[in-house]
Design a protein around this motif. Structure first.
Motif, PDB file in Angstrom:
ATOM      1  N   SER A 188       0.855  -1.140   0.296  1.00  0.00           N
ATOM      2  CA  SER A 188       0.114   0.026  -0.072  1.00  0.00           C
ATOM      3  C   SER A 188       0.934   1.289  -0.106  1.00  0.00           C
ATOM      4  CB  SER A 188      -0.752   0.013   1.093  1.00  0.00           C
ATOM      5  OG  SER A 188      -1.660  -1.179   1.190  1.00  0.00           O
ATOM      6  N   ALA A 189       0.586   2.266  -0.754  1.00  0.00           N
ATOM      7  CA  ALA A 189       1.123   3.620  -0.713  1.00  0.00           C
ATOM      8  C   ALA A 189       0.848   4.121   0.720  1.00  0.00           C
ATOM      9  CB  ALA A 189       0.436   4.451  -1.961  1.00  0.00           C
ATOM     10  N   PRO A 190       2.128   4.991   1.071  1.00  0.00           N
ATOM     11  CA  PRO A 190       1.818   5.724   2.475  1.00  0.00           C
ATOM     12  C   PRO A 190       0.683   6.570   2.459  1.00  0.00           C
ATOM     13  CG  PRO A 190       4.156   5.821   1.579  1.00  0.00           C
ATOM     14  CD  PRO A 190       3.206   5.289   0.518  1.00  0.00           C
ATOM     15  N   GLY A 191       0.115   6.710   3.561  1.00  0.00           N
ATOM     16  CA  GLY A 191      -1.215   7.556   3.780  1.00  0.00           C
ATOM     17  C   GLY A 191      -2.116   7.039   4.662  1.00  0.00           C
ATOM     18  N   PRO A 192      -3.182   7.475   4.672  1.00  0.00           N
ATOM     19  CA  PRO A 192      -4.420   7.132   5.582  1.00  0.00           C
ATOM     20  C   PRO A 192      -4.444   5.583   5.748  1.00  0.00           C
ATOM     21  CG  PRO A 192      -5.209   8.940   4.167  1.00  0.00           C
ATOM     22  CD  PRO A 192      -3.843   8.405   3.645  1.00  0.00           C
ATOM     23  N   VAL A 211     -19.198   3.395  10.339  1.00  0.00           N
ATOM     24  CA  VAL A 211     -18.862   4.876  10.595  1.00  0.00           C
ATOM     25  C   VAL A 211     -18.471   5.227  12.261  1.00  0.00           C
ATOM     26  CG1 VAL A 211     -19.954   7.109  10.206  1.00  0.00           C
ATOM     27  CG2 VAL A 211     -20.549   5.316   8.663  1.00  0.00           C
ATOM     28  N   GLU A 212     -19.409   4.581  13.003  1.00  0.00           N
ATOM     29  CA  GLU A 212     -19.066   4.787  14.274  1.00  0.00           C
ATOM     30  C   GLU A 212     -17.460   4.490  14.927  1.00  0.00           C
ATOM     31  OE1 GLU A 212     -20.419   6.858  15.832  1.00  0.00           O
ATOM     32  OE2 GLU A 212     -22.504   6.928  15.518  1.00  0.00           O
ATOM     33  N   ALA A 213     -17.286   3.411  14.398  1.00  0.00           N
ATOM     34  CA  ALA A 213     -15.841   2.948  14.581  1.00  0.00           C
ATOM     35  C   ALA A 213     -14.714   3.902  14.052  1.00  0.00           C
ATOM     36  CB  ALA A 213     -15.762   1.438  14.001  1.00  0.00           C
ATOM     37  N   LEU A 214     -15.135   4.211  12.888  1.00  0.00           N
ATOM     38  CA  LEU A 214     -14.153   5.239  12.210  1.00  0.00           C
ATOM     39  C   LEU A 214     -14.041   6.427  12.983  1.00  0.00           C
ATOM     40  CD1 LEU A 214     -12.392   6.050   9.871  1.00  0.00           C
ATOM     41  CD2 LEU A 214     -14.349   7.275   8.760  1.00  0.00           C
ATOM     42  N   ARG A 215     -15.273   6.808  13.685  1.00  0.00           N
ATOM     43  CA  ARG A 215     -15.164   8.270  14.488  1.00  0.00           C
ATOM     44  C   ARG A 215     -14.392   7.850  15.722  1.00  0.00           C
ATOM     45  NH1 ARG A 215     -19.281  11.711  14.249  1.00  0.00           N
ATOM     46  NH2 ARG A 215     -20.580  10.272  13.697  1.00  0.00           N
ATOM     47  N   ILE A 216     -14.146   6.766  16.427  1.00  0.00           N
ATOM     48  CA  ILE A 216     -13.457   6.422  17.304  1.00  0.00           C
ATOM     49  C   ILE A 216     -11.995   6.641  16.913  1.00  0.00           C
ATOM     50  CG2 ILE A 216     -13.009   4.647  19.209  1.00  0.00           C
ATOM     51  CD1 ILE A 216     -15.989   4.158  19.068  1.00  0.00           C
ATOM     52  N   LEU A 217     -11.841   5.713  15.879  1.00  0.00           N
ATOM     53  CA  LEU A 217     -10.332   6.112  15.437  1.00  0.00           C
ATOM     54  C   LEU A 217      -9.854   7.234  15.060  1.00  0.00           C
ATOM     55  CD1 LEU A 217     -10.635   2.539  12.956  1.00  0.00           C
ATOM     56  CD2 LEU A 217      -9.309   2.766  14.955  1.00  0.00           C
ATOM     57  N   ASP A 220      -9.106   8.881  18.329  1.00  0.00           N
ATOM     58  CA  ASP A 220      -8.013   8.507  18.970  1.00  0.00           C
ATOM     59  C   ASP A 220      -6.436   8.643  18.136  1.00  0.00           C
ATOM     60  OD1 ASP A 220      -9.290   7.429  20.899  1.00  0.00           O
ATOM     61  OD2 ASP A 220      -9.452   5.353  20.181  1.00  0.00           O
ATOM     62  N   GLY A 221      -6.791   9.360  17.110  1.00  0.00           N
ATOM     63  CA  GLY A 221      -5.443   9.952  16.185  1.00  0.00           C
ATOM     64  C   GLY A 221      -5.162   8.902  15.320  1.00  0.00           C
ATOM     65  N   VAL A 222      -5.797   8.001  14.966  1.00  0.00           N
ATOM     66  CA  VAL A 222      -5.505   7.226  13.720  1.00  0.00           C
ATOM     67  C   VAL A 222      -6.080   7.828  12.417  1.00  0.00           C
ATOM     68  CG1 VAL A 222      -5.712   4.908  12.769  1.00  0.00           C
ATOM     69  CG2 VAL A 222      -5.964   5.081  15.087  1.00  0.00           C
ATOM     70  N   ASP A 223      -5.010   8.085  11.742  1.00  0.00           N
ATOM     71  CA  ASP A 223      -5.176   8.638  10.318  1.00  0.00           C
ATOM     72  C   ASP A 223      -5.872   7.647   9.385  1.00  0.00           C
ATOM     73  OD1 ASP A 223      -5.376  10.260   8.139  1.00  0.00           O
ATOM     74  OD2 ASP A 223      -3.290   9.960   7.542  1.00  0.00           O
ATOM     75  N   ALA A 224      -7.344   7.367   9.303  1.00  0.00           N
ATOM     76  CA  ALA A 224      -8.062   6.474   8.761  1.00  0.00           C
ATOM     77  C   ALA A 224      -8.983   7.196   7.850  1.00  0.00           C
ATOM     78  CB  ALA A 224      -8.574   5.565   9.788  1.00  0.00           C
ATOM     79  N   GLU A 225      -9.437   6.448   6.806  1.00  0.00           N
ATOM     80  CA  GLU A 225     -10.670   6.701   5.938  1.00  0.00           C
ATOM     81  C   GLU A 225     -11.467   5.543   5.494  1.00  0.00           C
ATOM     82  OE1 GLU A 225      -8.599   8.819   2.893  1.00  0.00           O
ATOM     83  OE2 GLU A 225      -8.456   6.872   1.699  1.00  0.00           O
ATOM     84  N   LEU A 226     -12.731   5.858   5.246  1.00  0.00           N
ATOM     85  CA  LEU A 226     -13.599   4.600   5.139  1.00  0.00           C
ATOM     86  C   LEU A 226     -14.331   4.751   3.709  1.00  0.00           C
ATOM     87  CD1 LEU A 226     -15.232   2.173   6.024  1.00  0.00           C
ATOM     88  CD2 LEU A 226     -16.974   3.859   7.045  1.00  0.00           C
ATOM     89  N   LEU A 245     -16.979  13.527   8.567  1.00  0.00           N
ATOM     90  CA  LEU A 245     -15.820  12.255   8.939  1.00  0.00           C
ATOM     91  C   LEU A 245     -15.507  11.737   7.143  1.00  0.00           C
ATOM     92  CD1 LEU A 245     -17.614   9.737  11.323  1.00  0.00           C
ATOM     93  CD2 LEU A 245     -15.449  10.932  11.875  1.00  0.00           C
ATOM     94  N   PRO A 246     -14.305  11.184   7.253  1.00  0.00           N
ATOM     95  CA  PRO A 246     -13.481  10.759   6.067  1.00  0.00           C
ATOM     96  C   PRO A 246     -14.299   9.777   5.502  1.00  0.00           C
ATOM     97  CG  PRO A 246     -11.907  10.507   7.575  1.00  0.00           C
ATOM     98  CD  PRO A 246     -13.017  11.138   8.305  1.00  0.00           C
ATOM     99  N   VAL A 247     -15.588   9.776   5.117  1.00  0.00           N
ATOM    100  CA  VAL A 247     -16.076   8.655   4.359  1.00  0.00           C
ATOM    101  C   VAL A 247     -16.745   9.025   3.044  1.00  0.00           C
ATOM    102  CG1 VAL A 247     -18.145   7.251   4.685  1.00  0.00           C
ATOM    103  CG2 VAL A 247     -17.060   8.195   6.865  1.00  0.00           C
TER     104      VAL A 247
END
Length: 377
Positions: A188-192, A211-217, A220-226, A245-247
């Motif tokens: 995977s390329a670097p990034g979220p 979506v709620e799991a992504l909100r928690i992540l 908590d400072g996890v750079d994530a997208e869904l 959120l990044p969805v």
């Protein structure tokens, strides 16, 4: 052998059921058998497809839906008289009540392919006081008496028939197209952290929990997208929930190759549904080398294999978020390999082989019964 399949809930957007019915059809054809699929629709049509002949019967709409139609007994039985199947494979439980008498009169084995578990699929649609288990038990007891054999795809799916003492149940897992659904090349390329959820957006699927799991992540400072692949009646509500959120909502995607590419590009697939009786989309994710996060309820945990292939959680948003975090501690190469190896245990060829062996046994038994009846006359 001529195998006629009947499926009420077969539409261009019906996902796993459509994939399953068509993959089975292709397998029957490749093995030298004849396959006819009968489905309801707006108008009569017949079409030759790569999976065999498909006949659409003009049928009324299902009472609670503008999407689905429902087969009726008179015209369906008339068509079956013309087709003269050796085996009748039924992919919905509603039609068994009137198909079973026809099958018994004609000496044709009726096989119910159970795609859903009644108590699981209805749990979110009835109040807590509703006697759902008792209703499911009564329905399943009738089904087991009417069908010659019931095919289930998981231990979870088998359990509802075990509760009523049904003995005519065969557990045959589904398969996955390992050529279409395959890992992409390279890391995977670097990034979220890229998460994906592949699901119908309806109540029993619990897609909002991803979506709620992504909100928690994110909190908590996890750079994530869904990315959410799929559509359904709850889409607007889930879109509102995801505001800020990044969805990305991709909607329904018909191309399996496109789905495979999108799922393969994700780091982790999140499947919150506790009602899966197998989880074809989960298996397709594993085949793409994308590990899965699932709840402990339902059949989904049965698909989790070696370490890194998936995480089984309590199904809550916090639990799903923890499952994502746990998988991220496993090196990418290891988790992608573990996911792929798990999926390779489920080729469609194995499913087809076991079903055809079952159908051959059933037809031989029916021929023996018919011969003995003729001798007594």
């Amino acid at each position: 052998m001529k195998i006629v399949q009947l499926a009420n809930f077969y539409t261009p957007t019906s996902g796993g059921l459509r994939t399953t019915v068509d993959e089975l059809g292709r397998g029957y054809l490749d093995a030298g058998h004849e396959r006819v699929l009968v489905v309801p629709g707006d108008a009569y049509a017949t079409e030759d497809t790569p999976a065999g002949r498909r006949v659409t019967l003009s049928s009324p709409q299902f009472f609670w839906s503008k999407t689905y139609h429902v087969l009726t007994s008179r015209q369906t039985c008339r068509l079956l008289d013309e087709e003269q199947p050796d085996v009748l494979e039924v992919s919905d439980k509603l039609s068994v009540a009137w198909l079973a008498p026809w099958a018994r009169r004609r000496g044709v084995p009726l096989v119910l392919f159970s795609h859903e578990r009644i108590d699981a699929i209805l749990r979110t649609r009835v109040p807590d006081w509703f006697p759902l288990v008792a209703l499911a038990n009564a329905s399943n007891s009738r089904l087991s008496r009417r069908a010659d054999e019931i095919v289930v795809t998981s231990n979870f799916a088998a359990a509802e028939f075990a509760r009523v003492g049904a003995t005519n149940v065969s557990r045959i897992p589904l398969g996955v197209d390992l050529d279409v659904f395959r890992p992409r090349l390279g890391k995977s390329a670097p990034g979220p952290v890229k998460l994906v959820t592949l699901s119908r957006l309806s109540g029993e699927k619990n897609a909002d929990l991803a979506v709620e799991a992504l909100r928690i992540l994110c909190a908590d400072g996890v750079d994530a997208e869904l990315t959410m692949i799929g559509d359904g009646p709850l889409r607007s509500r889930i879109e509102a929930l995801a505001d800020g959120l990044p969805v990305t909502f991709a909607g329904h995607i018909a191309s399996r190759e496109t789905i495979a590419s999108m799922v393969g590009a994700a780091d982790i697939a999140v499947f919150p549904s506790p009602a899966e009786t197998f989880g074809l989309a989960l298996l397709e994710s594993l085949a793409c080398g994308t590990p899965i996060v699932v709840p402990s309820e339902g059949a989904a945990p049965e698909l989790v294999g070696d370490v890194g292939s998936g995480a089984v959680t309590d199904g809550s948003p916090m639990g799903l978020a923890r499952g994502v975090r746990a998988l991220l501690t496993v090196p990418e190469v290891q988790r992608r390999k573990a996911a792929r190896v798990t999926a390779q245990r489920y080729p469609w060829s194995a499913t087809i082989e076991r079903l055809l062996a079952l159908y051959s046994d059933l037809t031989r038994h029916e021929e023996s019964v018919n011969w003995q009846a003729a001798q007594r006359r």
